[in-house]
Write an enzyme that holds these catalytic residues in place. Structure first.
Site, PDB file in Angstrom:
ATOM      1  N   LYS A  59       7.360  -4.588  -6.261  1.00 59.71           N
ATOM      2  CA  LYS A  59       6.963  -3.491  -6.820  1.00 59.71           C
ATOM      3  C   LYS A  59       7.982  -2.660  -7.231  1.00 59.71           C
ATOM      4  O   LYS A  59       8.029  -1.995  -8.479  1.00 59.71           O
ATOM      5  CB  LYS A  59       6.252  -2.513  -5.813  1.00 59.71           C
ATOM      6  CG  LYS A  59       4.983  -3.066  -5.166  1.00 59.71           C
ATOM      7  CD  LYS A  59       4.390  -2.387  -4.273  1.00 59.71           C
ATOM      8  CE  LYS A  59       2.905  -2.964  -3.846  1.00 59.71           C
ATOM      9  NZ  LYS A  59       2.394  -2.153  -2.701  1.00 59.71           N
TER      10      LYS A  59
ATOM     11  N   SER B 120      -2.650  -0.101  -0.853  1.00 64.94           N
ATOM     12  CA  SER B 120      -1.391   0.665  -1.377  1.00 64.94           C
ATOM     13  C   SER B 120      -1.481   1.640  -2.488  1.00 64.94           C
ATOM     14  O   SER B 120      -0.587   2.268  -3.165  1.00 64.94           O
ATOM     15  CB  SER B 120      -0.277  -0.502  -1.780  1.00 64.94           C
ATOM     16  OG  SER B 120      -1.010  -1.461  -2.804  1.00 64.94           O
TER      17      SER B 120
END
Length: 819
Positions: A756, A713
């Site tokens: 996140k 990511s």
């Protein structure tokens, strides 16, 4: 009757006569007549006896240890040697007063006084006449009282009935001596040689195994004939006891080796139980048969039980198999065959219970309500196997307890952590000594119903051992198509588990074998956000710990800001266990102040938190400025929640090598390589000279090198960092990004979006770049968590660079020379 004993005044101890002591002759009729003619003094010192009664004519030794008793004996021995002896009403009294002694006693003469090495005094007394206390004159240094003689009513000399009673007393006394192994046979001669009628009664009464109260009752009877009858009654009872005891012993008298000795003891117990009206083994088996008639068994189970019961009837009760068979049949009777608790189908009530016990966890609660709804509509649905998986401390186990409460079912939990024996699940074959059923069957017996909510805790912690694979044994338990006839090795019968609601919990699904994982419906439970942790602490943890520490809301309160400080600065976990520990630490500090009556802040402040918990060590990283080229903010998912991640890169003269540091995993290193190769392939589009890649070395680093990092990511963040470095352009302010990259220039979606996003918001980020496919993840997050954030959804890497890089050069921009 008992042997001659020394009866202790003070400590009730019994001591044997000294074998070398001089013999004291029995009382003759002449001695008795002489005693009867003696006049009693008007007053006497009174010696209380703890545990015996002195009868006229009888000689007994007594050990005295109390100061008052020793002084009385010494004074009397130096004087007329005549004292009054009475028994205490309560044997435990250390210092009896006038109200603690009986009124009827015996005048005694001191025959001998012996001083013992331990300071006690042993005195030999002979009873004279009965007396009654008229009035206590003094109690110091010992009791002194005025007395009067109690006359004894004697029957006529020609009373044949009285003569017959005396003969019976002698005969019974001799029988008792013969039956009792504790009385020497020489006592028979003493009984035969007693000529005095009253002394015979007194001698036998004194030596019988009677309580002080019973002996005192005999002493208080004025009529000699009545006393003789009462004595005869007690002797009959004692003889019957002896004969019963000897009869029991005679039933089990064999030449004993070790096995026969055990058999002897069992037979004694059985005989005693039968004599006392206890339950014999035959009666016990009959009770089992009666109880079986009340069970909700099918015909097959009923026949199996009857067969096993008849097998038990044929067994030797002393064999080890008999105990195992009894345990087996008792298990059969105690299991809840066909017993089901009635489910509650009030879904609104169930929702309230789940919301009350757990904040957040919306997906899990929604799934549980759906299950209850289907169960309500079908009412015969096989219970699915649910597996809650997630990090520690997020409430997996407690969800099961809440579901049980909402359904109205029994709650059962077994911990599978470290289990390595298949028999723990399936049980042992009952041919083994110490055999027992598995934990599944044992827990159902404990629950009392066949449809509890059954928590299989830490199912991922099962391990293999030398005794088989317990996770394989669970395959039948957790298969809705098979568990309607679960076979336990000890039970030897199929048991229906299809109505049991199994809820398994795990931390890591990867460690569960595929066949077992396939049987369960997996519900993932992510860690709590900081906002959720604050709410949980406010609603649940803080009140719970206040009560646990003996305080109330009046004694201490805490604000959300302070709770957030504890969460961010002192805990880094997915669940709330460590948070609860820190809250308890703060409350303990207040509890100490309350207990010591010291001043303290009733509302917890930031200063209080730092004082109690120390300086925060886990403060989250905040966004840094964009004045340096190559520094980009990425977003990361960790097992304890989301976090921001700084990607930084540096260029130096060299031969075009790429160095990657920061304790990165293979996938993350590959992302950096892909980003650099993409830049090289598209250098012309990006306005870069290809010659730069041959003259300069590039170093890419992810700070916090001690923390392992991996995953794809960070791909677009690494790409942006390298382009910013090579162009010396600023990265847009307050921007963060997450996404995977491909060599073709595509941006792929990643996971952990909720965590996140919340990490980005805490760090002060304003804009976030994501793959367009992650838009659905953003839509699932509550709008209140997204306030102040702007999202950019991209498909290509070129879009990322357009959004992320500005036209401004960084301060002190480095001039990169070509070859």
């Amino acid at each position: 009757m008992s042997n001659h004993k020394i009866l202790t005044i003070d400590n009730l101890s019994l001591q044997e006569f000294d074998s070398e002591a001089e013999l004291i002759p029995l009382l003759t009729p002449e001695d008795e007549e002489e005693m009867n003619n003696e006049d009693l003094p008007l007053s006497l010192p009174i010696l209380p006896l703890r545990n015996t009664v002195l009868f006229p004519g009888v000689v007994i030794p007594i050990s005295a240890g109390r100061d008052k008793s020793i002084k009385l004996i010494n004074d009397a021995n130096a004087g007329g040697k005549i004292i009054g002896v009475v028994s205490q009403i309560n044997e435990e009294d250390e210092d009896p007063s006038k109200d603690d002694i009986h009124k009827i006693g015996t005048v005694a003469r001191i025959l001998r006084v012996l001083k013992m090495p331990d300071g006690n005094v042993t005195v030999i007394l002979q009873g004279k006449k009965r007396f009654e206390i008229e009035e206590v004159v003094s109690e110091e240094p010992y009791i002194t009282a005025t007395i009067k003689e109690v006359s004894e009513e004697r029957p006529d000399e020609n009373d044949t009935e009285f003569t017959a009673i005396l003969d019976s007393v002698k005969e019974l006394a001799i029988q008792i001596i013969k039956e009792s192994p504790n009385i020497p046979s020489e006592a028979t001669f003493a009984i035969k040689n007693i000529e005095s009628q009253s002394f015979l009664i007194n001698f036998v009464s004194s030596n019988m195994n009677l309580s002080v109260k019973e002996k005192q009752g005999l002493l208080s009877i004025n009529g000699l004939k009545e006393r003789a009858l009462e004595t005869l009654r007690y002797m009959n009872i004692e003889l019957q006891k002896l004969e019963l005891k000897n009869d029991i012993q005679s039933k089990v008298r064999f030449d004993l080796d070790q096995q026969q000795r055990e058999y002897f003891l069992h037979q004694q117990m059985k005989t005693i139980q039968e004599e006392l009206g206890g339950v014999s083994q035959e009666e016990e088996m009959d009770e089992m048969g009666q109880k079986a008639k009340t069970k909700k068994w099918d015909e097959k189970t009923q026949k199996h039980f009857e067969k096993e019961l008849s097998k038990m009837r044929r067994m030797n009760p002393q064999s080890p198999d008999f105990g195992i068979q009894r345990n087996y049949l008792e298990l059969f009777l105690e299991l809840p065959w066909g017993e089901y608790s009635k489910d509650k189908f009030d879904l609104k009530f169930a929702q309230k219970i789940l919301d009350k016990d757990h904040f957040g966890l919306e997906d899990v609660k929604k799934r549980m309500i759906e299950h209850l709804a289907v169960l309500k509509l079908r009412n015969d649905m096989k219970s699915p196997i649910i597996c809650l998986t997630g990090p520690p401390g997020v409430g997996k186990t407690s969800i099961g307890r809440s579901v049980a409460e909402a359904l109205g079912r029994e709650y059962v939990r077994i911990s599978l952590g470290g289990l390595r024996d298949e028999a723990e699940i399936r049980g042992h074959r009952k041919t083994y000594i110490g055999a027992m059923p598995g934990r599944i069957i044992q827990s159902l017996k404990k629950a009392g119903t066949s449809n509890p909510v059954f928590i299989l805790d830490e199912i991922d912690k099962l391990s293999n051992g030398n005794s088989g694979d317990p996770s394989s044994a669970l395959l039948e338990v957790l298969d809705p198509e098979q568990n309607n006839a679960f076979y336990d090795n000890f039970l030897e019968m199929g048991y229906d588990l299809s109505k049991v609601m199994f809820i398994a919990t795990s931390n890591n699904m990867a460690s569960i074998q595929p066949a077992l994982r396939d049987r369960m419906e997996v519900i993932k439970m992510s860690g709590y956000t900081i906002e959720e942790k604050v709410e949980i602490a406010k609603r649940h943890l803080f009140p719970k710990q206040l009560e646990a520490h003996g305080l109330s809301a009046k004694d201490l309160t805490i604000g959300k800001k302070q709770l957030e400080k504890i969460v961010e600065g002192y805990t880094r976990e997915s669940g709330v266990r460590n948070l609860e520990t820190k809250i308890a630490q703060v409350i303990r500090n207040a509890a100490k102040a309350v207990a010591m009556e010291e001043e303290y802040n009733k509302k917890v402040t930031d200063e209080d938190i730092v004082k109690v918990l120390g300086v925060p060590r886990l403060e989250r990283d905040k966004y840094e400025n964009n004045d340096i080229a190559g520094v980009v903010t990425g977003l990361a998912w960790t097992s304890v929640g989301g976090d921001i991640l700084f990607i930084e890169s540096l260029i130096s003269e060299g031969k075009g090598s790429l160095s990657i540091t920061g304790n990165l995993g293979t996938v993350m290193k590959e992302s950096a390589t892909i980003a650099l190769e993409y830049i090289k392939a598209n250098a012309e589009k990006l306005g870069l000279d290809v010659a730069l890649f041959q003259k300069y070395n590039i170093h890419l680093h992810v700070p916090e090198g001690s923390t392992p990092k991996d995953g794809p990511s960070a791909g677009i963040a690494m790409l942006t960092s390298l382009v910013s470095l090579l162009t010396q352009k600023k990265v847009k302010k307050s921007l963060a990004m997450t996404g995977e990259i491909t060599l073709r220039g595509k941006v792929l979606p990643v996971g952990g979006i909720k965590e996140k996003i919340l990490a980005a918001k805490r760090a002060g980020i304003k804009e976030i770049i994501l793959c367009h496919e992650n838009k659905s993840d953003i839509d699932e997050i509550k709008a209140e968590y997204l306030e102040g954030l702007t999202f950019h959804y991209v498909k290509e890497m070129s879009e990322v660079l357009t959004l992320a890089l500005t036209d401004q050069s960084v301060k002190n921009a480095k001039i990169l020379n070509k070859l």
